[in-house]
Design a protein around this motif. Structure first.
Motif, short mmCIF file in Angstrom:
data_model
loop_
_atom_site.label_atom_id
_atom_site.label_comp_id
_atom_site.label_asym_id
_atom_site.label_seq_id
_atom_site.Cartn_x
_atom_site.Cartn_y
_atom_site.Cartn_z
N TYR A 1 12.03 5.60 10.30
CA TYR A 1 11.59 5.13 8.98
C TYR A 1 10.22 4.49 9.10
CZ TYR A 1 16.36 5.62 7.33
OH TYR A 1 17.57 6.13 6.95
N LEU A 2 9.50 4.46 7.97
CA LEU A 2 8.31 3.64 7.91
C LEU A 2 8.75 2.18 7.82
CD1 LEU A 2 5.83 5.39 5.47
CD2 LEU A 2 5.93 5.53 7.94
N ARG A 3 7.91 1.30 8.30
CA ARG A 3 8.20 -0.12 8.22
C ARG A 3 8.41 -0.51 6.75
NH1 ARG A 3 3.66 -4.23 10.23
NH2 ARG A 3 2.67 -3.23 8.47
N ARG A 4 9.32 -1.40 6.49
CA ARG A 4 9.68 -1.79 5.13
C ARG A 4 8.45 -2.19 4.30
NH1 ARG A 4 14.80 -5.40 4.37
NH2 ARG A 4 15.66 -3.35 4.71
N GLU A 5 7.55 -2.96 4.89
CA GLU A 5 6.35 -3.40 4.16
C GLU A 5 5.47 -2.22 3.76
OE1 GLU A 5 7.16 -4.49 7.26
OE2 GLU A 5 7.86 -6.51 6.88
N ASP A 6 5.37 -1.23 4.64
CA ASP A 6 4.57 -0.05 4.34
C ASP A 6 5.23 0.81 3.27
OD1 ASP A 6 2.59 -0.76 6.16
OD2 ASP A 6 3.61 0.27 7.81
N ALA A 7 6.55 0.91 3.31
CA ALA A 7 7.29 1.69 2.31
C ALA A 7 7.11 1.09 0.92
CB ALA A 7 8.77 1.77 2.68
N VAL A 8 7.14 -0.22 0.83
CA VAL A 8 6.93 -0.88 -0.47
C VAL A 8 5.52 -0.60 -0.97
CG1 VAL A 8 6.72 -3.13 -1.60
CG2 VAL A 8 8.67 -2.67 -0.13
N GLY A 9 4.53 -0.62 -0.05
CA GLY A 9 3.15 -0.34 -0.44
C GLY A 9 2.94 1.09 -0.92
N LEU A 10 3.74 2.02 -0.42
CA LEU A 10 3.61 3.42 -0.81
C LEU A 10 4.47 3.81 -2.00
CD1 LEU A 10 3.49 5.25 2.63
CD2 LEU A 10 1.67 5.07 0.94
N ASN B 1 4.50 3.20 -5.20
CA ASN B 1 3.79 3.68 -6.39
C ASN B 1 2.93 4.91 -6.09
OD1 ASN B 1 4.79 1.74 -8.18
ND2 ASN B 1 3.34 0.23 -7.38
N VAL B 2 2.49 5.05 -4.85
CA VAL B 2 1.68 6.20 -4.47
C VAL B 2 2.50 7.48 -4.58
CG1 VAL B 2 0.44 7.29 -2.55
CG2 VAL B 2 0.17 4.85 -2.98
N TYR B 3 3.78 7.41 -4.29
CA TYR B 3 4.63 8.60 -4.30
C TYR B 3 4.66 9.30 -5.66
CZ TYR B 3 6.71 9.66 0.14
OH TYR B 3 6.90 10.11 1.40
N ARG B 4 4.36 8.59 -6.73
CA ARG B 4 4.33 9.23 -8.05
C ARG B 4 3.20 10.24 -8.16
NH1 ARG B 4 3.88 4.70 -12.27
NH2 ARG B 4 2.60 3.79 -10.67
N HIS C 1 -6.01 11.02 -10.11
CA HIS C 1 -5.15 9.92 -9.63
C HIS C 1 -5.75 9.16 -8.46
CE1 HIS C 1 -2.03 11.28 -12.28
NE2 HIS C 1 -2.00 12.47 -11.71
N VAL C 2 -6.92 9.56 -7.99
CA VAL C 2 -7.52 8.92 -6.81
C VAL C 2 -7.76 7.43 -7.05
CG1 VAL C 2 -9.58 8.86 -5.34
CG2 VAL C 2 -8.51 11.04 -5.91
N GLN D 1 -6.15 1.83 -5.69
CA GLN D 1 -5.67 0.51 -6.09
C GLN D 1 -4.35 0.16 -5.40
OE1 GLN D 1 -5.21 0.07 -10.30
NE2 GLN D 1 -4.37 -2.00 -10.14
N TYR D 2 -3.44 1.11 -5.33
CA TYR D 2 -2.15 0.86 -4.68
C TYR D 2 -2.30 0.60 -3.19
CZ TYR D 2 -0.08 2.77 -8.96
OH TYR D 2 0.27 3.00 -10.26
N LEU D 3 -3.28 1.26 -2.57
CA LEU D 3 -3.47 1.12 -1.13
C LEU D 3 -4.49 0.05 -0.76
CD1 LEU D 3 -3.38 4.88 -0.09
CD2 LEU D 3 -1.56 3.18 0.08
N ASN D 4 -4.87 -0.78 -1.71
CA ASN D 4 -5.80 -1.86 -1.46
C ASN D 4 -5.26 -2.72 -0.31
OD1 ASN D 4 -7.98 -3.54 -1.72
ND2 ASN D 4 -7.09 -4.73 -3.39
#
Length: 111
Positions: free
Chosen positions: A44-53, A55-58, A95-96, A101-104
């Motif tokens: 799995y990706l680390r929990r903190e990284d998964a939360v950061g991604l 919104n990106v998954y949309r 969407h860039v 913004q999400y990956l700030n």
């Protein structure tokens, strides 16, 4: 991004990521798979990284790719190896700005 799992991932080999909405421990979980069909889960990706991604998954078109940069630097009996990875995906041009913004706070480049 950081990966963790039972085994260390091979360096410079492409893996695939997918959201696991039905994960009983974390509804933001992003699993790492070794095959394009996303059947063989390796971590799995680390929990903190998964939360950061989350919104990106949309905005992701197609598959999300994961490539390890280095061999595992830490190993914990309970969590397994932790590796630094690059993650890549495609999204539409419109969407860039949202993705930026999400990956700030992450180091990333847009290709």
């Amino acid at each position: 991004m950081h990966h963790w799992g039972r085994r260390e991932l091979e360096v410079d080999v492409i893996h695939y990521c997918g959201q696991e909405h039905d994960n009983p421990y974390d509804n933001n979980a992003i699993a790492v798979f070794s095959d394009t069909e996303m059947r063989h889960k390796v971590g799995y990706l680390r929990r903190e990284d998964a939360v950061g991604l989350k919104n990106v998954y949309r905005h992701i078109k197609g598959k999300c790719y994961l490539k390890t940069k280095l061999a595992a630097s830490k190993f914990n009996r309970l969590k397994g190896p932790i590796q630094i990875c690059n993650i890549g995906f495609k999204c539409d041009d419109e969407h860039v700005a949202d993705v930026r913004q999400y990956l700030n706070g992450y180091s990333f480049k847009v290709c």
